[in-house]
Design a protein around this motif. Structure first.
Motif, PDB file in Angstrom:
ATOM      1  N   GLY A  65      42.552  41.251  32.365  1.00 14.03           N
ATOM      2  CA  GLY A  65      41.292  41.973  32.303  1.00 14.03           C
ATOM      3  C   GLY A  65      40.312  41.418  31.286  1.00 14.03           C
ATOM      4  N   LEU A  66      40.572  40.196  30.794  1.00 13.66           N
ATOM      5  CA  LEU A  66      39.687  39.593  29.804  1.00 13.66           C
ATOM      6  C   LEU A  66      38.452  38.973  30.447  1.00 13.66           C
ATOM      7  CD1 LEU A  66      42.320  37.789  27.528  1.00 13.66           C
ATOM      8  CD2 LEU A  66      41.277  40.049  27.217  1.00 13.66           C
ATOM      9  N   VAL A  67      38.577  38.594  31.708  1.00 17.29           N
ATOM     10  CA  VAL A  67      37.502  37.920  32.436  1.00 17.29           C
ATOM     11  C   VAL A  67      37.428  38.511  33.836  1.00 17.29           C
ATOM     12  CG1 VAL A  67      36.760  35.730  33.439  1.00 17.29           C
ATOM     13  CG2 VAL A  67      37.703  35.766  31.128  1.00 17.29           C
ATOM     14  N   LYS A  68      36.210  38.679  34.326  1.00 15.37           N
ATOM     15  CA  LYS A  68      36.002  39.167  35.683  1.00 15.37           C
ATOM     16  C   LYS A  68      35.188  38.140  36.452  1.00 15.37           C
ATOM     17  CE  LYS A  68      34.191  43.064  38.350  1.00 15.37           C
ATOM     18  NZ  LYS A  68      33.509  44.376  38.285  1.00 15.37           N
ATOM     19  N   PRO A  69      35.667  37.696  37.622  1.00 16.08           N
ATOM     20  CA  PRO A  69      34.889  36.736  38.421  1.00 16.08           C
ATOM     21  C   PRO A  69      33.527  37.306  38.792  1.00 16.08           C
ATOM     22  CG  PRO A  69      37.140  36.929  39.230  1.00 16.08           C
ATOM     23  CD  PRO A  69      36.960  38.028  38.243  1.00 16.08           C
ATOM     24  N   ASN A  70      32.542  36.415  38.946  1.00 20.13           N
ATOM     25  CA  ASN A  70      31.220  36.866  39.362  1.00 20.13           C
ATOM     26  C   ASN A  70      31.223  37.200  40.852  1.00 20.13           C
ATOM     27  OD1 ASN A  70      30.977  34.447  40.817  1.00 20.13           O
ATOM     28  ND2 ASN A  70      29.654  33.482  39.304  1.00 20.13           N
ATOM     29  N   ASP A  71      30.054  37.507  41.386  1.00 20.44           N
ATOM     30  CA  ASP A  71      29.980  37.939  42.793  1.00 20.44           C
ATOM     31  C   ASP A  71      30.438  36.856  43.763  1.00 20.44           C
ATOM     32  OD1 ASP A  71      29.031  40.368  41.950  1.00 20.44           O
ATOM     33  OD2 ASP A  71      26.922  39.882  42.272  1.00 20.44           O
TER      34      ASP A  71
END
Length: 297
Positions: free
Chosen positions: A88-94
């Motif tokens: 949960g440290l990074v979330k992919p963009n759209d």
């Protein structure tokens, strides 16, 4: 306490791919401590996640072998990307993309088909004479003959791989290295990594899907011993760049690796031509990853 994960890369089945240890919150560790941890894990690579220095990056990574630091490597990129997304440290963009900062610069990593694929940052080629004494000696040390080899190219894509294209994937499976000879040649020539690959024939039982299927093996000389990498992302990138450059390849291919070591790694590669007039290619290397160990340090 800071966390770590051990991730199996280029597989969806535990213990069948190539492991990488991923240590989070590494900003306060010294270079000596980073190298000491990598030496202790004794994996081919260990990665450390840090705050990015480039505002375009989602995170920064440093990649270590047990003896030194690498500017870039393939399976650690996939494994680290998997770990930071899962944590949960990074979330992919759209568009399903995250951006990794490493010593070679920014690397785009895309979530695709339940796995991950990274864009090969760059590649450079240097052609070697197949009939030179050096290459004949290397191929003999790998347990084969030049008659079974199509071409030899030194590919730099972070690591520097002497990339040997065999005529048939079966020839790659049958390689048996003479470690003493390979070490001696490597010490004299300065070559330290050998990426061997070959395409299976259309009637081979080793074909696993409708895309082009290759067998690959990667050998690295570390001082006084030779290590076979179970499944190698940068090696797959080197192999694919050779096909793109010298066979004008464009499209998708599948690389199998690790079966001589009891693994069954699957690497998916996509090669596309750019529309900028210079005949350059974009290469994406990808596969699945699974977390095997999850803990603190």
């Amino acid at each position: 306490m800071p966390k770590f994960k051990q991730v199996d890369v280029f597989t969806s089945v535990n213990f069948k791919g190539n492991p990488v240890a991923v240590f989070f919150d590494a900003d306060n560790l010294t270079d000596k401590e980073l190298q000491s941890i990598a030496n202790w894990t004794n994996l081919s690579e260990t990665t450390f996640v840090l705050e990015p220095t480039n505002p375009k990056a989602d995170y920064r990574v440093r990649i270590f072998t047990p003896i030194d630091e690498l500017p870039f490597a393939g399976h650690p990129t996939i494994g680290t990307s998997h770990a930071v997304i899962q944590a949960g440290l990074v979330k992919p963009n759209d568009d399903g993309i995250i951006v990794q900062e490493s010593a070679v610069g920014l690397v785009s990593v895309k979530v695709k088909d339940g796995g991950l694929q990274f864009k090969l940052p760059f590649y450079k080629h240097e052609i070697y004479d197949l009939n030179s004494d050096l290459i004949k000696g290397i191929i003999k040390s790998l347990g084969s003959t030049t008659e079974k080899v199509k071409r030899v190219v030194l590919v730099e894509d972070g690591p520097r791989w002497l990339t040997i294209q065999f005529n048939d994937g079966e020839d790659v499976k049958e390689l048996k290295t003479d470690s003493t000879s390979l070490i001696q040649i490597s010490q004299k020539s300065g070559l330290d990594g050998f990426s061997c690959f070959g395409k299976f024939s259309a009637n081979s039982h080793d074909l696993i899907d409708q895309s082009l299927t290759y067998e690959a093996r990667n050998f690295v000389v570390f001082g006084s011993y030779v290590v076979e990498d179970p499944v190698c992302g940068s090696g797959a990138g080197a192999d694919s760049s050779l096909l793109a450059e010298f066979e004008d390849f464009e499209g998708d291919l599948t690389i199998r690796q690790g079966r001589n070591l009891g693994r069954n790694g699957i690497i998916k590669v996509s090669v596309t031509k750019q529309q900028n007039g210079d005949n350059s290619r974009t290469i994406y290397v990808g596969g699945n990853a699974v977390t095997v160990l999850d803990g603190n340090y």
